[in-house]
Design an enzyme around this catalytic site. Sequence first.
Site, mmCIF file in Angstrom:
data_model
loop_
_atom_site.group_PDB
_atom_site.id
_atom_site.type_symbol
_atom_site.label_atom_id
_atom_site.label_comp_id
_atom_site.label_asym_id
_atom_site.label_seq_id
_atom_site.Cartn_x
_atom_site.Cartn_y
_atom_site.Cartn_z
ATOM 1 N N TYR A 146 0.801 -1.159 0.038
ATOM 2 C CA TYR A 146 0.073 -0.038 0.118
ATOM 3 C C TYR A 146 0.872 1.031 0.013
ATOM 4 C CZ TYR A 146 -3.272 3.466 1.801
ATOM 5 O OH TYR A 146 -3.945 4.724 2.296
ATOM 6 N N ASP A 241 9.395 2.863 -1.293
ATOM 7 C CA ASP A 241 8.583 3.738 -0.461
ATOM 8 C C ASP A 241 8.947 3.381 0.945
ATOM 9 O OD1 ASP A 241 4.926 3.467 -0.078
ATOM 10 O OD2 ASP A 241 6.540 4.607 1.102
ATOM 11 N N LYS A 269 5.474 9.531 7.980
ATOM 12 C CA LYS A 269 5.362 9.114 9.370
ATOM 13 C C LYS A 269 6.341 9.723 10.302
ATOM 14 C CE LYS A 269 3.012 4.923 7.677
ATOM 15 N NZ LYS A 269 1.830 4.822 8.104
HETATM 16 P P1 KE4 Z 1 -0.254 8.539 4.244
HETATM 17 O O1 KE4 Z 1 -1.221 9.263 3.052
HETATM 18 O O2 KE4 Z 1 -1.374 7.567 5.271
HETATM 19 O O3 KE4 Z 1 0.255 9.498 5.291
HETATM 20 O O4 KE4 Z 1 0.562 7.484 4.081
HETATM 21 C C1 KE4 Z 1 0.413 6.241 2.826
HETATM 22 C C2 KE4 Z 1 1.453 5.325 2.996
HETATM 23 C C3 KE4 Z 1 2.511 5.272 1.984
HETATM 24 N N1 KE4 Z 1 3.280 4.226 1.818
HETATM 25 C C4 KE4 Z 1 3.280 3.334 2.900
HETATM 26 C C5 KE4 Z 1 4.382 2.538 3.032
HETATM 27 C C6 KE4 Z 1 2.351 3.441 4.102
HETATM 28 O O5 KE4 Z 1 2.372 2.513 5.022
HETATM 29 C C7 KE4 Z 1 1.438 4.491 4.096
HETATM 30 C C8 KE4 Z 1 0.263 4.502 5.178
HETATM 31 N N2 KE4 Z 1 0.212 3.466 6.148
HETATM 32 C C9 KE4 Z 1 -1.063 3.013 6.570
HETATM 33 C C10 KE4 Z 1 -0.646 2.081 7.544
HETATM 34 N N3 KE4 Z 1 -0.825 0.986 7.183
HETATM 35 C C11 KE4 Z 1 -1.632 4.324 7.160
HETATM 36 C C12 KE4 Z 1 -2.594 4.021 8.334
HETATM 37 C C13 KE4 Z 1 -4.038 4.383 7.654
HETATM 38 O O6 KE4 Z 1 -4.335 4.464 6.611
HETATM 39 O O7 KE4 Z 1 -4.735 4.855 8.658
#
Ligand code: KE4
Length: 432
Positions: A146, A241, A269
């Site tokens: 993801y 990523d 993060k």
């Molecule tokens: P955000 O747009 O949520 O800040 O980041 C997206 C993203 C991109 N790449 C990786 C490897 C990620 O893990 C994420 C977001 N991680 C999720 C947790 N699995 C965020 C939690 C959520 O969606 O509430």
Amino acid sequence: MSRKVEQSRKLQKRAEMMIPGGVNSPVRAFRAVGGDPPFVVRGRASHIFDADGNEYIDYIGSWGPLILGHAAPMVIEALGAALRNGTSFGASTPAEADLAELVLSAFPHLQKVRFVSSGTEATMSAIRLARAYTKRKYIVKFEGCYHGHADALLVKAGSGVATLGIPGSAGVPEEFTQFTLALPYNDTDALEEAFQKFKQQIACVIIEPVVGNMGCVPPARGYLEAVRAVTSNNAALLIFDEVMTGFRLAFGGAQELYAIKPDLTTMGKIIGGGLPVGAYGGPTEIMDLVAPLGPMYQAGTLSGNPLAMAAGYAQLRYLKEHKEIYARLDKLSGELVAGVAAAAKSASVPMTTNRVGSMFTWFFTPGPVTDWESASKSDTEAFGRFFRNMLEGGIYLPPSQYEAAFLSAAHTEEDITKTIAAAKQAFAMVAA
Ligand code: KE4
């Protein structure tokens, strides 16, 4: 049911009237595990507290950002100082270059970095940049990975989409995903085949170097080297990523841990210290295509926000000055994961544990778990029961089998002992 939930239930009902599912991100609704999501009112070190006064040992850490724990003193202090000068200017500030310098010191392969406000923005921009640089259309991602919710990436994604069982997403026209190839992770042949089929048409491969979003799945030995070789041989860009792994697995992320040099890196993060920050970076030759220097457009009202820069800088500077944290995180996480696995074994509960440093997942399947196909064989019902029992025991795990859990530098041996004890209790109930 020992945990009081009245207040959280009331707050959930109120929130649902105004916010879809009562949440601002789907996984928080506990649809994958059932039960009442606690409404958190405070965090302190490795613990969080909810509206009913329940206390939990937290293994989400805001989904990765809080590697130093909740309300880390150096972050709070930096925020306080920045706050008194205002919250946002929409103009350049010294803090942006301060954080950029720190990020680039951790990722020597990067010469320039652009800050945005989320991981989604970072990966969306990096892909646009890869397409601008290579003048090619196709992109490769991997099933179970993801990278945020940009249209082109919501194909067989991991994390929320996988958890909700939505193959892709409503509202994404097939025209928007026709250039996205979703391949199995840890499968070099599939990658080579794709490059054979789409010769000279693939702009980039975006990969979670250690997957967190189908649960934690490490790269097989030699896999990342193979991905690097195939992309280099086909003049396609490799995007690591590192939104989750950056500053998590090592100060220099997975590319330090596995000694791989990607072309572009996305981050998020941890670099925001709990405030909204994403970033993408790479060599000047590629990054100088980004507006205002070049033709690839990307912008953001709150990009480089001074509060977010201050929080990120405080957290990263502490990590840079205390790299011994990573060895401790690895040791403590190892104790925790092994302790829970032993409890599962004693209760004859089938379990596979995957861990890299302080990110890990207990899969309710005999395993091994090496890709989405094997991860998705997990018994999510059993995970749900385990999750709810652990919550009752004051342990707050990610509310989905397909998420990674995280340890912070604030977790103590006592936290680990309590968590293993709670797991023994939880398995007794799951097995019952
Ligand atoms: P955000 O747009 O949520 O800040 O980041 C997206 C993203 C991109 N790449 C990786 C490897 C990620 O893990 C994420 C977001 N991680 C999720 C947790 N699995 C965020 C939690 C959520 O969606 O509430």
